[in-house]
Design an enzyme around this catalytic site. Structure first.
Site, PDB file in Angstrom:
ATOM      1  N   GLU A  19       0.844  -1.191   0.000  1.00  0.00           N
ATOM      2  CA  GLU A  19       0.000   0.000   0.000  1.00  0.00           C
ATOM      3  C   GLU A  19       0.884   1.248   0.000  1.00  0.00           C
ATOM      4  O   GLU A  19       1.935   1.282   0.632  1.00  0.00           O
ATOM      5  CB  GLU A  19      -0.899  -0.010   1.239  1.00  0.00           C
ATOM      6  CG  GLU A  19      -1.843   1.185   1.322  1.00  0.00           C
ATOM      7  CD  GLU A  19      -2.626   1.210   2.631  1.00  0.00           C
ATOM      8  OE1 GLU A  19      -3.712   1.802   2.646  1.00  0.00           O
ATOM      9  OE2 GLU A  19      -2.123   0.642   3.632  1.00  0.00           O
ATOM     10  N   LYS A 122     -10.557   0.592  -1.030  1.00  0.00           N
ATOM     11  CA  LYS A 122     -10.398   0.329   0.405  1.00  0.00           C
ATOM     12  C   LYS A 122     -11.603   0.836   1.188  1.00  0.00           C
ATOM     13  O   LYS A 122     -12.010   1.984   1.065  1.00  0.00           O
ATOM     14  CB  LYS A 122      -9.113   0.988   0.908  1.00  0.00           C
ATOM     15  CG  LYS A 122      -8.798   0.736   2.381  1.00  0.00           C
ATOM     16  CD  LYS A 122      -7.491   1.419   2.764  1.00  0.00           C
ATOM     17  CE  LYS A 122      -7.147   1.203   4.228  1.00  0.00           C
ATOM     18  NZ  LYS A 122      -5.874   1.881   4.604  1.00  0.00           N
ATOM     19  N   CYS A 155      -4.788  -3.138   4.160  1.00  0.00           N
ATOM     20  CA  CYS A 155      -4.345  -2.645   5.466  1.00  0.00           C
ATOM     21  C   CYS A 155      -5.427  -2.747   6.553  1.00  0.00           C
ATOM     22  O   CYS A 155      -5.751  -3.835   6.999  1.00  0.00           O
ATOM     23  CB  CYS A 155      -3.840  -1.219   5.323  1.00  0.00           C
ATOM     24  SG  CYS A 155      -2.713  -0.715   6.671  1.00  0.00           S
TER      25      CYS A 155
END
Length: 460
Positions: A19, A122, A155
């Protein structure tokens, strides 16, 4: 580019970048504009940016990634910034931003011929001012000829129900995880929780973390329920990347009562319920009697509990005052049971404590937990229990178990200087009991943890 060619030389079929690897960190909504590209939806359009560069404007990054995948004949996953125009109408729960478009933290996947085959926005942002939360959670998968289906997340997503638990519940056994994760000892170090999720969810996880010493970001790995190939830089190591390559089996759906064995240990999973329930809850006043009827008489009267902060949560702890024995500690709806034998390896005395926490974590994110953790304290005072520790000399044979109100429990054993240990035995039963047993450690014990996520209580 050297990483790409090196991975090909080692037989890699899919390459995962971290990321924020293209643009870095700490952008405002306006300052990231130079990195924004409008990424077409591969579910709506068949496009190869490398061979059809003129179809869309302002797609230089997409073209470069596509040509890299095509040149080296591998699947490629990268993280970048996506700009999407708002539709004519938006819902009250997800209104169009004032500047008239959305900006998303995005994973893109390219097939080995350069075709764009997946795009994931995300869902769970972590203080990312440059990006928007997508109007709806996205559950994105892609197919490969060498390992079947992969699912995508980024993440902070790994701590929440969407998208990762939906992916797992749909039977996706291989997950791609670009991340920019800051180490959080003693329970959420990068490689510690990467392996813990792989073990607890019974999946393969390809985790690529960015390296940044200032932000304490390091730690990547390729994990299966019975193996781990990983790297975790130590304090003071040069700030540079590391390529990890591993050959892993394609995981097939497991039936009830299936047993998996490996050289590292045994993972046994008894039948589990299909949904989270509260049936495993144990209230403090009756906890010890109902969970461990033999344990109340085995606990020493001198084993007093105390409260200390760990990961910003008020854990209830009890000290390990003997070289061997068994202990119980409760907090709210969870009670933790430990049987242990210490083996002092060095000349320094070390203090350990067994901690329990049940409640909602509210710092830098909000999520409900039930946690049992055996930790080395930072000093010889009880007030240091729960603080960050990187090294230990005391080895420990132990059995750690508890009854959880969720079937999503993530086990981890972290040894001195960021070494992962594979549990000898990990057992889950249909009524919510989780047991982790380990011995013959290669290094001193920093943390042994059963990290239960109560997804169904996050909004309560």
């Amino acid at each position: 580019m050297n990483f790409v060619s090196s991975s090909i030389g080692q037989g890699a079929q899919i390459l995962v970048f971290p990321e924020d690897g293209l643009q870095g960190f700490n952008f405002s909504r306006s300052s990231i504009s130079g990195y924004l590209e409008t990424i077409p939806d591969p579910q709506q359009e068949n496009w190869n940016p490398c061979t059809e560069p003129g179809r869309h404007n302002n797609t230089e990054i997409l073209q470069a990634l596509s040509c890299m995948a095509r040149r080296y004949n591998l699947y490629l996953v990268a993280n970048m910034a996506d700009l999407q125009p708002c539709p004519l109408t938006t819902s009250p729960s997800s209104p169009c931003p004032p500047d008239g478009h959305w900006q998303f933290n995005t994973n893109v996947v390219f097939r080995s011929d350069g075709h764009l085959v997946a795009r994931y926005h995300k869902q769970n942002l972590y203080f990312e001012n440059a990006f928007d939360t997508p109007p709806q959670p996205e559950i994105i998968t892609f197919e490969t000829p060498f390992a079947g289906t992969f699912g995508l997340l980024t993440c902070f997503d790994i701590l929440f129900h969407e998208p990762i638990i939906t992916l797992v519940e749909r039977g996706v056994r291989q997950l791609i995880f670009p991340t920019a994760w800051m180490n959080q000892l003693p329970l959420l170090d990068t490689i510690q929780f990467q392996q813990a999720f792989s073990l607890g969810a019974n999946v393969t996880l390809l985790a690529s973390n960015i390296r940044n010493n200032h932000l304490i970001m390091t730690g990547s790995g390729i994990y299966t329920p019975f193996s781990a190939t990983y790297h975790h830089a130590q304090r003071g190591d040069p700030e540079e990347g590391r390529l990890l390559v591993a050959r892993v089996p394609v995981l097939e759906p497991l039936g009830e009562g299936h047993r998996v064995t490996s050289e590292e240990g045994t993972v046994r999973k008894k039948s589990t319920s299909s949904t989270d329930t509260d049936s495993g809850y144990c209230h403090q006043e009756s906890c010890l009697d109902s969970l461990y009827p033999e344990a109340t008489s085995a606990v020493s009267p001198s084993s007093v509990t105390f409260t200390s902060s760990m990961m910003y949560d008020p854990f209830t702890f009890v000290l390990l005052n003997e070289t061997e024995g068994q202990l119980d500690v409760c907090h709210g709806t969870v009670c933790c049971h430990l049987q242990y034998r210490q083996s002092q390896q060095g000349h320094s005395k070390e203090l350990y404590a067994l901690g329990a926490f049940a409640g909602t974590h509210t710092v830098n994110g909000r999520y409900a937990l039930q946690v049992c953790a055996l930790v080395r304290c930072a000093g010889l005072e009880s007030s240091t229990c729960g603080q960050e520790v990187e090294e230990a000399e005391t080895k420990m044979d132990f059995l750690l178990e508890a009854m959880f109100g969720t079937r999503y429990v993530y086990p981890s054993i972290l040894a001195s200087r960021y070494v992962l240990e594979q549990p000898e035995l990990l057992e889950k039963t249909a009524d919510g009991r989780v047991t982790m047993k380990h011995s013959n450690m290669t290094g001193g014990l920093v943390t042994a943890c059963l990290y239960g996520r109560m997804y169904h209580r996050d909004n309560k």
